[in-house]
Design a protein around this motif. Structure first.
Motif, PDB file in Angstrom:
ATOM      1  N   TYR A 158     -29.710  -3.671  25.220  1.00 27.34           N
ATOM      2  CA  TYR A 158     -28.445  -4.059  24.580  1.00 27.34           C
ATOM      3  C   TYR A 158     -27.454  -2.898  24.591  1.00 27.34           C
ATOM      4  O   TYR A 158     -26.267  -3.070  24.925  1.00 27.34           O
ATOM      5  N   LEU A 159     -27.911  -1.708  24.242  1.00 27.19           N
ATOM      6  CA  LEU A 159     -27.014  -0.559  24.198  1.00 27.19           C
ATOM      7  C   LEU A 159     -26.529  -0.153  25.587  1.00 27.19           C
ATOM      8  O   LEU A 159     -25.422   0.369  25.743  1.00 27.19           O
ATOM      9  N   LEU A 160     -27.353  -0.408  26.604  1.00 24.88           N
ATOM     10  CA  LEU A 160     -26.964  -0.082  27.974  1.00 24.88           C
ATOM     11  C   LEU A 160     -26.015  -1.107  28.580  1.00 24.88           C
ATOM     12  O   LEU A 160     -25.181  -0.775  29.432  1.00 24.88           O
ATOM     13  N   THR A 161     -26.128  -2.377  28.152  1.00 25.93           N
ATOM     14  CA  THR A 161     -25.399  -3.457  28.831  1.00 25.93           C
ATOM     15  C   THR A 161     -24.418  -4.201  27.934  1.00 25.93           C
ATOM     16  O   THR A 161     -23.519  -4.876  28.446  1.00 25.93           O
ATOM     17  N   GLY A 162     -24.628  -4.150  26.613  1.00 22.52           N
ATOM     18  CA  GLY A 162     -23.796  -4.946  25.724  1.00 22.52           C
ATOM     19  C   GLY A 162     -24.208  -6.403  25.658  1.00 22.52           C
ATOM     20  O   GLY A 162     -23.475  -7.228  25.093  1.00 22.52           O
ATOM     21  N   ASP A 163     -25.373  -6.755  26.207  1.00 18.75           N
ATOM     22  CA  ASP A 163     -25.869  -8.136  26.184  1.00 18.75           C
ATOM     23  C   ASP A 163     -26.294  -8.479  24.750  1.00 18.75           C
ATOM     24  O   ASP A 163     -27.369  -8.095  24.296  1.00 18.75           O
ATOM     25  N   ARG A 164     -25.461  -9.248  24.056  1.00 22.80           N
ATOM     26  CA  ARG A 164     -25.716  -9.515  22.645  1.00 22.80           C
ATOM     27  C   ARG A 164     -26.904 -10.451  22.429  1.00 22.80           C
ATOM     28  O   ARG A 164     -27.435 -10.531  21.312  1.00 22.80           O
ATOM     29  N   ASP A 165     -27.336 -11.152  23.467  1.00 26.87           N
ATOM     30  CA  ASP A 165     -28.548 -11.966  23.340  1.00 26.87           C
ATOM     31  C   ASP A 165     -29.751 -11.079  23.018  1.00 26.87           C
ATOM     32  O   ASP A 165     -30.647 -11.470  22.267  1.00 26.87           O
ATOM     33  N   ALA A 166     -29.774  -9.889  23.605  1.00 29.39           N
ATOM     34  CA  ALA A 166     -30.883  -8.968  23.353  1.00 29.39           C
ATOM     35  C   ALA A 166     -30.875  -8.507  21.898  1.00 29.39           C
ATOM     36  O   ALA A 166     -31.930  -8.415  21.257  1.00 29.39           O
ATOM     37  N   LEU A 167     -29.704  -8.234  21.370  1.00 34.05           N
ATOM     38  CA  LEU A 167     -29.598  -7.842  19.958  1.00 34.05           C
ATOM     39  C   LEU A 167     -30.038  -8.986  19.053  1.00 34.05           C
ATOM     40  O   LEU A 167     -30.735  -8.764  18.053  1.00 34.05           O
ATOM     41  N   GLU A 168     -29.660 -10.214  19.407  1.00 37.06           N
ATOM     42  CA  GLU A 168     -30.057 -11.373  18.605  1.00 37.06           C
ATOM     43  C   GLU A 168     -31.569 -11.528  18.562  1.00 37.06           C
ATOM     44  O   GLU A 168     -32.160 -11.763  17.500  1.00 37.06           O
ATOM     45  N   VAL A 169     -32.230 -11.406  19.718  1.00 35.74           N
ATOM     46  CA  VAL A 169     -33.681 -11.568  19.775  1.00 35.74           C
ATOM     47  C   VAL A 169     -34.375 -10.441  19.017  1.00 35.74           C
ATOM     48  O   VAL A 169     -35.310 -10.682  18.245  1.00 35.74           O
ATOM     49  N   ALA A 170     -33.934  -9.206  19.219  1.00 36.37           N
ATOM     50  CA  ALA A 170     -34.541  -8.076  18.512  1.00 36.37           C
ATOM     51  C   ALA A 170     -34.393  -8.237  17.002  1.00 36.37           C
ATOM     52  O   ALA A 170     -35.340  -7.979  16.237  1.00 36.37           O
ATOM     53  N   THR A 171     -33.231  -8.670  16.564  1.00 34.10           N
ATOM     54  CA  THR A 171     -33.003  -8.880  15.133  1.00 34.10           C
ATOM     55  C   THR A 171     -33.890  -9.997  14.601  1.00 34.10           C
ATOM     56  O   THR A 171     -34.461  -9.891  13.504  1.00 34.10           O
ATOM     57  N   ALA A 172     -34.027 -11.073  15.368  1.00 34.85           N
ATOM     58  CA  ALA A 172     -34.899 -12.184  14.960  1.00 34.85           C
ATOM     59  C   ALA A 172     -36.340 -11.725  14.835  1.00 34.85           C
ATOM     60  O   ALA A 172     -37.056 -12.132  13.904  1.00 34.85           O
ATOM     61  N   LEU A 173     -36.785 -10.868  15.757  1.00 35.13           N
ATOM     62  CA  LEU A 173     -38.155 -10.357  15.683  1.00 35.13           C
ATOM     63  C   LEU A 173     -38.337  -9.457  14.463  1.00 35.13           C
ATOM     64  O   LEU A 173     -39.403  -9.459  13.844  1.00 35.13           O
ATOM     65  N   GLY A 174     -37.306  -8.706  14.106  1.00 35.76           N
ATOM     66  CA  GLY A 174     -37.377  -7.918  12.883  1.00 35.76           C
ATOM     67  C   GLY A 174     -37.483  -8.795  11.651  1.00 35.76           C
ATOM     68  O   GLY A 174     -38.288  -8.534  10.748  1.00 35.76           O
ATOM     69  N   ASP A 175     -36.700  -9.856  11.622  1.00 36.99           N
ATOM     70  CA  ASP A 175     -36.761 -10.777  10.489  1.00 36.99           C
ATOM     71  C   ASP A 175     -38.100 -11.502  10.427  1.00 36.99           C
ATOM     72  O   ASP A 175     -38.637 -11.740   9.338  1.00 36.99           O
ATOM     73  N   LYS A 176     -38.650 -11.841  11.583  1.00 38.81           N
ATOM     74  CA  LYS A 176     -39.952 -12.512  11.598  1.00 38.81           C
ATOM     75  C   LYS A 176     -41.054 -11.547  11.145  1.00 38.81           C
ATOM     76  O   LYS A 176     -42.029 -11.961  10.488  1.00 38.81           O
TER      77      LYS A 176
END
Length: 318
Positions: A88-106
């Protein structure tokens, strides 16, 4: 038929090959691995991650590695956010941030469920990988809920009574009668994550008590590594004990950590490294975690000269 020549893809992001690819891009400053990283990241986002499921623990999570992803559960020891966040930090692909955040919440949802807490909480890789996933989210997002959970997990580990642990750890090389710290070395593949997690958490929190606790544990793990070596049980590179030793060296400056890790490297080079060159995602990610930090320290300490070809060494000598 032509179908037999199509290789099935049954492995997902175990041990976080995304992290290995992204880290290497950042380390080298070259884009050589960007295409592979993009493919792997989008596969992780679009295939491995379950956006919606009627099954509570599959919903907004990544089921554990298997040939049939939907036949097993989803739990913190098989969630990885480091590579997704680096992508995400390299590309700005916000889908990656969404998935990582969801995994943190899970992860948080798992750890706060009364029944699962009885099963998952222990001095184990569930807490180790969970803390590592959440610490990476704290670094990348600064979200308070992730920091609060990290604080709770770190407190739990620091307060755990290791000396009175009895029996075998619940991993493939668990052996009753051995100390918990020795079993951590025997099962480095399950405990290297915990050491990296506490190390990263401490750098975020700057807690001195966590630093002191980690140094004490690292020194005992170094001692147990030498005992294992003395008994002929040299940790393999994919056991990731060298990763633990690299962190110990960073924390203490004691070259004996590098010496202990070099035994694993010497042993691997002596017996050939073909087992690490399999093309398998899991083994590649484990080998990268084992070596990425350790080799840098070993090289700066001049410990890798022994692997140079004599002819090349002579040519490079002024």
């Amino acid at each position: 038929s032509a179908v037999q020549f199509i290789e099935p893809v049954w492995t997902n992001n175990e041990y976080d090959i995304l992290h290995a690819l992204a880290q290497e891009i950042c380390r080298s400053g070259k884009n050589d691995h960007m295409t592979m990283l993009r493919w792997a990241a989008r596969h992780n986002i679009d295939i491995d991650f379950v956006s919606y499921s009627d099954h509570r623990w599959h919903h907004r999570a990544t089921p554990a590695h298997s040939a049939h992803h939907n036949t097993t559960g989803a739990y913190p020891s098989h969630f990885w956010t480091q590579g997704l966040l680096q992508y995400y930090l390299l590309t700005g692909d916000r889908d990656a941030l969404e998935v990582a955040t969801a995994l943190g919440d899970k992860t948080i949802e798992n750890f706060h469920h009364p029944e699962l807490r009885k099963i998952q909480w222990g001095f184990n890789r569930e807490i180790g990988w969970g803390l590592l996933a959440l610490a990476a989210l704290v670094e990348a997002t600064g979200e308070k809920r992730f920091r609060d959970e990290c604080d709770q997990l770190a407190d739990y580990l620091q307060q755990y009574d290791r000396a009175n642990f009895k029996g075998a750890v619940n991993l493939s090389n668990g052996r009753p009668g051995r100390s918990l710290e020795r079993q951590m070395i025997d099962n480095g593949f399950g405990y290297a994550s915990m050491i990296e997690a506490v190390d990263r958490y401490q750098r975020v929190s700057n807690r001195q008590d966590t630093h002191l606790w980690l140094v004490e544990l690292l020194n005992e793990l170094r001692r147990q590594t030498w005992i294992a070596i003395g008994e002929g049980e040299i940790p393999s590179l994919t056991n990731m004990v060298s990763h633990i030793m690299a962190i110990g060296y960073e924390r203490t400056g004691d070259p004996d950590f590098l010496a202990a890790g070099m035994v694993s490297l010497d042993n691997a080079m002596d017996h050939g490294t073909s087992s690490l060159i399999t093309g398998e995602v899991k083994i590649s990610a484990m080998a990268y975690r084992s070596l990425c930090r350790f080799l840098g320290h070993a090289d700066r300490a001049g410990l890798l000269d022994r692997f140079e070809l004599p002819g090349l060494k002579e040519r490079r000598t002024p």
